[in-house]
Design a protein around this motif. Structure first.
Motif, PDB file in Angstrom:
ATOM      1  N   GLN A 188      38.424  28.718  46.215  1.00 37.20           N
ATOM      2  CA  GLN A 188      38.377  30.179  46.203  1.00 37.20           C
ATOM      3  C   GLN A 188      38.162  30.710  47.620  1.00 37.20           C
ATOM      4  OE1 GLN A 188      34.969  32.690  44.539  1.00 37.20           O
ATOM      5  NE2 GLN A 188      36.509  32.929  42.930  1.00 37.20           N
ATOM      6  N   SER A 239      36.501  35.543  51.284  1.00 37.07           N
ATOM      7  CA  SER A 239      36.653  36.994  51.389  1.00 37.07           C
ATOM      8  C   SER A 239      37.621  37.480  50.316  1.00 37.07           C
ATOM      9  CB  SER A 239      37.172  37.376  52.778  1.00 37.07           C
ATOM     10  OG  SER A 239      38.410  36.732  53.051  1.00 37.07           O
ATOM     11  N   ASP A 240      37.649  38.785  50.123  1.00 33.78           N
ATOM     12  CA  ASP A 240      38.566  39.348  49.136  1.00 33.78           C
ATOM     13  C   ASP A 240      40.012  39.146  49.581  1.00 33.78           C
ATOM     14  OD1 ASP A 240      36.449  40.177  47.601  1.00 33.78           O
ATOM     15  OD2 ASP A 240      36.374  42.185  48.491  1.00 33.78           O
ATOM     16  N   ASP A 290      44.980  37.684  41.136  1.00 30.24           N
ATOM     17  CA  ASP A 290      44.794  38.285  42.461  1.00 30.24           C
ATOM     18  C   ASP A 290      45.070  37.288  43.590  1.00 30.24           C
ATOM     19  OD1 ASP A 290      42.623  36.610  42.281  1.00 30.24           O
ATOM     20  OD2 ASP A 290      41.101  38.184  42.465  1.00 30.24           O
ATOM     21  N   ARG A 315      43.347  34.856  44.639  1.00 28.30           N
ATOM     22  CA  ARG A 315      42.174  34.444  45.422  1.00 28.30           C
ATOM     23  C   ARG A 315      41.649  33.069  45.007  1.00 28.30           C
ATOM     24  NH1 ARG A 315      36.103  36.841  45.039  1.00 28.30           N
ATOM     25  NH2 ARG A 315      35.258  35.818  46.891  1.00 28.30           N
TER      26      ARG A 315
END
Length: 814
Positions: free
Chosen positions: A79, A82-83, A208, A210
């Motif tokens: 993962q 950060s976004d 997303d 991520r």
């Protein structure tokens, strides 16, 4: 037996250094055995011949070794810190991570989630392009058909149709054939799109972008990844972790911490209780020393077999836990008797022999009872439970041997120093004062005590009626563990079902063509997709003869959710159109459900065996029918109170913050069975030390209700200390970094408290008071055939009377 133990005690006291050296040699041999025989432990729990294992074996035969669902597998969760989605550079590094893990010895294959995503994207592009080409071809074919229709109309108008009819027919046939071909291609594209859409639901890259899941398949049976392979996988993945990401590992690839420093707290508390009770460091240190020697030897012996036997990591910890508890208590029972005899002026060696013959007999009998209950775990037919019981029984057996040999040896060296100085000065004088006559409790008080005890224990036991069983998943692990982080990240990014995938197998009629097989796969997949609580379905593979189709199914719920268990049961009892028979289900989640079901079905027969054993043993000890029934009923009450407490805390989450329960879930599936076996043995210990005192007073002429008070007064001090010590030792494991050990530690600690302080010291004395003389009735025919079990060596005590026996030692008739 009491006479033999008396002679053994005197011999050990006179030959103290010989006995100590003998145990040192045994300890040394255990160390040698450990150095040669210790191997890796496994966190896997497996039972052969469950529905899941049957499906896995079948898949290996039909699809070949290593078929989907038959290999062990784990996941690596990557993962971005950060976004935002993982960058192209991080994706490249993730591919390097997958390559590095794939090179680990024992790894069969590694799935790069972005490779799968790219394949799906490519397939989608191909289908989209094919659909565009098909639409263009349809337009061209429609234009051709329109032109042909116009030509036919024009020929008919000019009267030239008959001459050109054959040519028109040939053109029409060509157009019709092309239309059929386009229809077939359209159907194939539609099926391909439907299968692709179905597959997108199980992509292991979050929406997303991520979070990504790397799946690692290991060349090992399901749930049995070797510890060395898992360690090498973690090392390789951690070194190749993409920059700016976190890397966590699922429970299958992580190593659980089996203990910690928390159990030392229990030992410290036990030491404090012993110091307060005994008053000298020598006396307080002896039970601790014996317990440490005993568990050290038993732990080393158990671990020395770990290279030869597939051993669960809980097995040696259970032996350690129980060995510590009984090791302290058994030594304490003998030591307490010896100290009382010294206070009355008995010679040291004579007192040691007598204590070993009397209390040592009770220790031996109690130990045998615990051992029998633990060995009886084999009647469940579950090998790993039988192995746990055997290891724990070995620890108890060694604790008994240490208590009846090493204790007399050290007591012989200690002399009178086991007594405080103030007591040594009054030896032979302080117990000669006449005691006040004993008065029984009032009958109303007895009724209130009995009813209150039953009501309190019954209320605590109520949550057990809603107890659900299961095996630990990542969510039950410590919050600072990698497996918990992996579990939480997957749940948030993909859904709980991604932590609990299922393998679904469908039998179809053999001999289908490739197109027919595709159609059948789609039909079955759509049926599964429409099933309640299913999040996604992915066709995985089919047998070469087109007789078996395999799907990966992602449920909506997690491994221990009721919906997932219901889904598995539903699939196994239903089929779909075109499926021969019902669906078959495999995979780690299915295996855990099967194991839990097997253990739940094995519990009632084992409980029946233990209860029957309890009644038979106590008929011989107490020579009564009612007392064994009351004592066994009390054990059942304390057992269900313990299970109720475990359910309330670990399943409902009540007071979970006090016990480190952050994600409540089902109760460990084999915990009730272990608690039955261990708590039964301990309950018999306390019943012996309270009940035999009551019976002895009654046999010596005390009124039944006076005998209750006399026996309770004689045994409650040592039982209180023993129960507090055992509770402290078990409680030390509650905060271990392992969900299995913490739940087991709490169940045993709470069960001991309930049994010792409520059942044995309140409920049983109250009931014996209420029933009076009837409590000791035994039919004459049964009295003749039941073996007379002299548990505390009363005959030996009569032949070796204590000096200065005071009036308080004789029961007072009221």
């Amino acid at each position: 037996m009491a006479g033999l133990l008396y002679r053994l005690g005197r011999f050990s006291a006179r030959r103290a250094w010989l006995v100590i050296c003998a145990w040192a040699v045994v300890l040394g041999l255990a160390v040698v055995a450990f150095s040669f025989g210790s191997g890796h432990l496994s966190d896997a729990i497996s039972i052969p011949n469950t529905p899941t294992t049957q499906v896995q074996h079948r898949l290996e035969k039909v699809l070949g070794k290593g078929a989907s669902g038959s290999n062990a597998s784990g996941t690596i969760v990557v993962q971005r810190t950060s976004d935002g989605a993982l960058t192209a550079g991080q994706q490249t590094q993730l591919a390097d991570l997958a390559t590095a893990v794939g090179k680990v010895s024992g790894v069969k294959s590694v799935t790069n989630p972005f490779t799968a995503l790219d394949e799906v994207t490519t397939q989608q592009q191909k289908i989209t392009a094919g659909q565009a080409q098909l639409a263009q071809a349809k337009q061209q074919l429609t234009a051709g058909q329109n032109q042909l229709n116009a030509a036919i109309a024009q020929a008919k108008a000019a009267g030239a149709y008959d001459a050109a009819q054959a040519q028109f027919a040939a053109q029409q046939a060509k157009i019709t054939a092309s239309q059929k071909q386009l229809t077939a291609q359209s159907a194939q594209l539609t099926q391909g799109q439907q299968l692709l859409t179905m597959s997108k639901g199980a992509l292991q890259v979050s929406s997303d972008g991520r979070t990504a899941i790397v799946t690692v398949n290991v060349d090992a049976p399901q749930q049995q990844i070797p510890a060395s392979v898992a360690q090498n996988i973690r090392t390789a993945a951690s070194k190749a972790a993409p920059t700016g990401t976190t890397v966590d590992f699922s429970q299958e690839l992580a190593t659980q911490a089996m203990g910690g420093s928390t159990e030392a707290i229990g030992i410290v508390i036990a030491a404090v209780v012993l110091a307060i009770m005994l008053g000298t460091l020598i006396a307080a240190g002896l039970p601790l020393l014996n317990a440490i020697v005993g568990v050290g030897i038993s732990y080393l012996i158990v671990m020395s077999f770990s290279k030869l036997i597939d051993m669960n990591s809980t097995t040696p910890i259970l032996a350690l836990m129980l060995g510590l508890a009984v090791g302290i208590d058994y030594t304490l029972f003998i030591l307490n008797r010896h100290r009382e005899q010294l206070r009355r002026g008995m010679d040291v060696h004579e007192s040691i022999g007598l204590a070993n013959g009397t209390s040592g007999s009770a220790v031996l009998f109690a130990g045998i009872t615990v051992i029998v209950a633990l060995v009886a775990l084999n009647v469940t037919g579950i090998s790993f439970l039988g192995l746990m019981g055997g290891a724990a029984a070995l620890a108890v057996a060694i604790a008994v041997l240490v208590a009846i040999t090493l204790t007399p040896a050290i007591l012989g060296l200690s002399g009178l120093r086991v007594l405080p100085k103030r007591v040594r000065r009054r030896i032979g004088t302080e117990d000669v004062k006449p005691a006040k006559p004993l008065k029984p409790m009032s009958t109303p008080r007895a009724w209130i005590t009995a009813v209150a005890s039953v009501v309190v224990l019954g209320a605590i036991a109520l949550p057990a009626t809603q107890m659900r069983l299961g095996l630990p998943d990542g969510g039950s692990q410590p919050q600072n563990s990698t497996q918990y982080r992996a579990y939480e990240k997957v749940t948030k990014a993909f859904g709980a079902g991604f932590n609990a995938p299922l393998i679904v197998v469908a039998d179809v009629p053999s001999g289908l063509s490739s197109s027919e097989m595709t159609t059948r796969e789609l039909q079955i997949g759509q049926h599964l997709e429409a099933t309640k609580d299913v999040a996604a379905v992915v066709p995985v593979t089919a047998s070469t003869e087109h007789s078996v189709v395999v799907f990966q199914l992602i449920p909506k719920g997690g491994q221990n959710d009721v919906s997932t268990e219901t889904l598995v049961q539903h699939l196994r009892s239903t089929g779909a159109s075109g499926v021969r028979g019902d669906f078959q289900v495999a995979g780690a989640t299915s295996g855990n459900i099967d194991i839990t079901d097997y253990l739940a079905r094995a519990l009632p027969p084992y409980l029946a065996v233990v209860i029957g054993l309890s009644i038979l043993i106590m008929i011989g000890v107490f020579r009564s029918l009612l007392v064994p029934l009351l004592a066994t009923g009390g054990f059942v009450l304390s057992l269900f109170a313990a299970l109720g407490g475990v359910t309330a805390i670990f399943q409902f989450g009540w007071l979970g913050f006090l016990f480190g329960v952050h994600d409540p879930g089902p109760v460990l599936s084999f915990l009730p069975t272990l608690v039955v076996g261990i708590l039964f043995g301990l309950a018999m210990d306390y019943m012996l030390f309270i009940g035999t005192g009551i019976r002895e007073a009654y046999v010596h002429g005390a009124a039944p209700r006076v005998a209750v008070v006399s026996g309770l007064r004689a045994g409650r001090a040592v039982v209180t200390a023993a129960a507090l010590i055992m509770t402290a030792v078990f409680s030390g494991f509650i905060f271990a970094n392992n969900s299995i050990i913490s739940a087991l530690g709490f169940g045993l600690a709470f069960g001991v408290l309930a049994d010792a302080f409520v059942v044995r010291m309140l409920l049983i004395p109250a009931l014996l008071h209420i029933f009076g003389r009837a409590a000791w009735w035994l039919p004459k025919w049964l009295d003749r055939i039941v073996l007379d079990v002299d548990v505390e060596g009363a005959k030996l005590e009569r032949s070796h009377p204590l000096p200065g026996r005071a009036a308080e030692d004789e029961p007072v008739l009221v």
